[in-house]
Design a protein around this motif. Structure first.
Motif, PDB file in Angstrom:
ATOM      1  N   CYS A  50      40.735  28.450  31.465  1.00  0.00           N
ATOM      2  CA  CYS A  50      41.126  28.177  32.836  1.00  0.00           C
ATOM      3  C   CYS A  50      40.850  29.421  33.687  1.00  0.00           C
ATOM      4  O   CYS A  50      41.382  30.494  33.414  1.00  0.00           O
ATOM      5  CB  CYS A  50      42.594  27.782  32.904  1.00  0.00           C
ATOM      6  N   MET A  51      39.988  29.243  34.659  1.00  0.00           N
ATOM      7  CA  MET A  51      39.557  30.361  35.503  1.00  0.00           C
ATOM      8  C   MET A  51      40.236  30.276  36.865  1.00  0.00           C
ATOM      9  O   MET A  51      40.568  29.194  37.329  1.00  0.00           O
ATOM     10  CB  MET A  51      38.041  30.305  35.653  1.00  0.00           C
ATOM     11  N   VAL A  52      40.411  31.432  37.506  1.00  0.00           N
ATOM     12  CA  VAL A  52      40.829  31.436  38.913  1.00  0.00           C
ATOM     13  C   VAL A  52      39.782  32.154  39.746  1.00  0.00           C
ATOM     14  O   VAL A  52      39.066  33.031  39.263  1.00  0.00           O
ATOM     15  CB  VAL A  52      42.198  32.119  39.151  1.00  0.00           C
ATOM     16  N   MET A  86      40.409  35.038  34.189  1.00  0.00           N
ATOM     17  CA  MET A  86      40.781  33.967  33.268  1.00  0.00           C
ATOM     18  C   MET A  86      42.294  33.971  33.086  1.00  0.00           C
ATOM     19  O   MET A  86      42.907  35.005  32.786  1.00  0.00           O
ATOM     20  CB  MET A  86      40.117  34.162  31.899  1.00  0.00           C
ATOM     21  N   ILE A  87      42.888  32.804  33.232  1.00  0.00           N
ATOM     22  CA  ILE A  87      44.332  32.661  33.023  1.00  0.00           C
ATOM     23  C   ILE A  87      44.623  32.740  31.531  1.00  0.00           C
ATOM     24  O   ILE A  87      43.912  32.165  30.708  1.00  0.00           O
ATOM     25  CB  ILE A  87      44.829  31.327  33.604  1.00  0.00           C
TER      26      ILE A  87
END
Lengths: 348, 348
Positions: free
Chosen positions: B60-62, B160-161
């Motif tokens: 999961c990317m931000v 990256m989360i």
């Protein structure tokens, strides 16, 4: 006095940006929701965070950024908003990547009409939806009157490179074919004609467009025989060819007669004293490809609406000087120089 | 005349930005290499592409973006460059993500001293290296004198989360503890003191800092008991608390006496007529955490240099009005309002 008592409606018809819109308080919130969230319309923005999250697969990603300061803000064929979305998508596409997400930052001058900001945001939203690349995070700042010029937009984007593809700026080799996807100079001349209030007989329109669909078709056919792609924006075809030659340490030999240019654009360049090779394009790409794939690539490009005028304009050759040389229409040859400075300020 | 004949050296001592530096030709190339590539120093930039590529794992990317227009450009404790790098890293960190890469776009006013640009780039390079987050792609534009204010910087970033973490702006629940990582108002007062040429007895320095190290330590200990984090920048603690309350549909009740503030900052706010709750911070975070983890989280924060003054300042409660209420030092209570507009223009 509570927050609610101080709220007033956003007047999209006659309102103007004031410093409160950049202060991070209620007025900022109202502006961002009333204009940007509405125009870009996605759940990431509505979540209201300072960042947005999304799942990515493992792979090779690209990231790019551009700031847009074009003047005037509105020009035939687009405005600063559509330009920003297309330009950033194109920088991703030039790496052979599939664009995924965009961000947008706005620096707005106090007094800027909300109606104009709304038109710009609408154009961004439309360009983003048409391309299938959502604008998922943003920022808004306001500066005092006289400290900016209407609005500046910075867009960033990310995308995933297709598996097996590895385009590098130094990948051109002697013998490679040089292909351009269409006519040159349209964007620069469209902006200049508006800026100088020139009234050409025919309408010259910016070629501003998102090229990732064309690139997808090209990659499908020519795959790893494609050495590199570039979009000849600021600095025009001349700057792009010189960058390619220098990065790959080759010479490039092109033929002026094969370079597509609309007669009205050529005439306008003549009138304005511009060399069309130095004039910006915003919906064109230059591709270097192994010579044996040139015809197949040309065919697939010409089958796409954004590559209908694609043309083979020359080839790479051994040259320690990395010169770009052009056979002219008059039968001579000249070096296509990389301009030192400005031919057309604030063209993008 | 060939390119080489027209090249002149970049005069980093006395030179100034001119329009040629934004034209996309040789002068742009020289500026970008001589200042930005040198200061940011990495192979992505040296590759000279309009985008940069890197491998990412699945996850999961931000993504986040910010534009910086702070005035003045240089202030006690930092400048627009360090602010831009830290600010974007912090927006990534607030999602519980590990920052990976940054981009930077520059809009520069004609006539801006190259020496100042070089100082700003150096500060960005230093901040980026210290944080371990490289600036891998960028863009440079120049506008005419009087059409900007020195330099504006837009930074974007991705991260990256951490697996299993899911911080949401609407995640606060009644009973949650509200913790701040340190004293409030330092950045805003440092910028204001410089802007207004105020000579305070003591030196007030911006708290401008990258918080991703502190966040990593916090996540390690408190993990998914952390509801959400925010950095109280523009709009200050008051805006951040109101945003949290509104997004999560809770009230927040805080105690003025527990909010850390340096005596000199409190005195300066008094002098300037500012409420420190509305003054920007650039190296602080607010975290809401399940109450049973509050003490453990406070302990780990206090063990980190950037959280040494961390304090429990209140808690969330049921409140359909989403009010932020503060018990004052005088024994009363007041609503902490979300300002409509501007207290401190161009603070970041």
């Amino acid at each position: 006095m509570t927050t609610k008592a101080k709220r007033s409606r956003l007047d999209l018809r006659n309102g103007r940006i004031d410093l409160s819109h950049g202060a991070g308080g209620c007025a900022t919130d109202q502006l961002v929701k009333g204009i940007f969230h509405r125009a870009f319309d996605n759940d990431w923005l509505r979540a209201g965070n300072d960042q947005s999250a999304f799942a990515v697969p493992a792979g090779c990603m690209v990231m790019t950024t551009d700031s847009y300061v074009v003047s005037p803000l509105f020009f035939p064929g687009g405005n600063i908003g559509s330009l920003a979305v297309h330009g950033t998508i194109n920088d991703i596409a030039m790496a052979g990547a599939c664009p995924l997400y965009l961000s947008a930052g706005f620096i707005i001058e106090e007094g800027f009409p909300l109606a104009d900001l709304n038109r710009i945001a609408d154009a961004m939203g439309a360009a983003s939806r048409a391309a299938g690349v959502p604008i998922i995070t943003g920022d808004t700042k306001v500066v005092e009157r006289g400290k900016a010029d209407g609005v500046f937009i910075s867009t960033s984007g990310i995308g995933m490179i297709r598996a097996g593809l590895d385009l590098r700026s130094d990948a051109a080799r002697p013998g490679d074919a040089v292909i351009i996807s269409g006519s040159i100079g349209d964007h620069g001349v469209a902006v200049m004609s508006k800026r100088e209030n020139l009234d050409f007989d025919t309408d010259i329109i910016s070629d501003c467009a998102a090229l990732h669909g064309l690139v997808a078709a090209m990659v499908e056919v020519a795959g790893s025989s494609i050495r590199l792609m570039r979009d000849p924006t600021r600095g025009g075809l001349a700057a792009t060819l010189n960058e390619i030659a220098n990065a790959s340490n080759v010479g490039l030999r092109i033929d002026e007669e094969t370079i597509p240019i609309k007669p009205e654009v050529a005439a306008a360049c003549e009138l304005l004293g511009l060399d069309p090779l130095n004039v910006a394009n915003e919906g064109k790409l230059v591709v270097l490809v192994a010579p044996e794939f040139a015809n197949a690539l040309l065919a697939v490009m010409r089958a796409h609406p954004l590559g209908a005028q694609a043309a083979l304009i020359g080839h790479a050759e051994d040259d320690d000087h990395c010169f770009v040389q052009m056979a002219t229409s008059f039968g001579g040859s000249r070096i296509v120089d990389w301009l030192w400075g400005e031919q057309l300020p604030r063209i993008c």
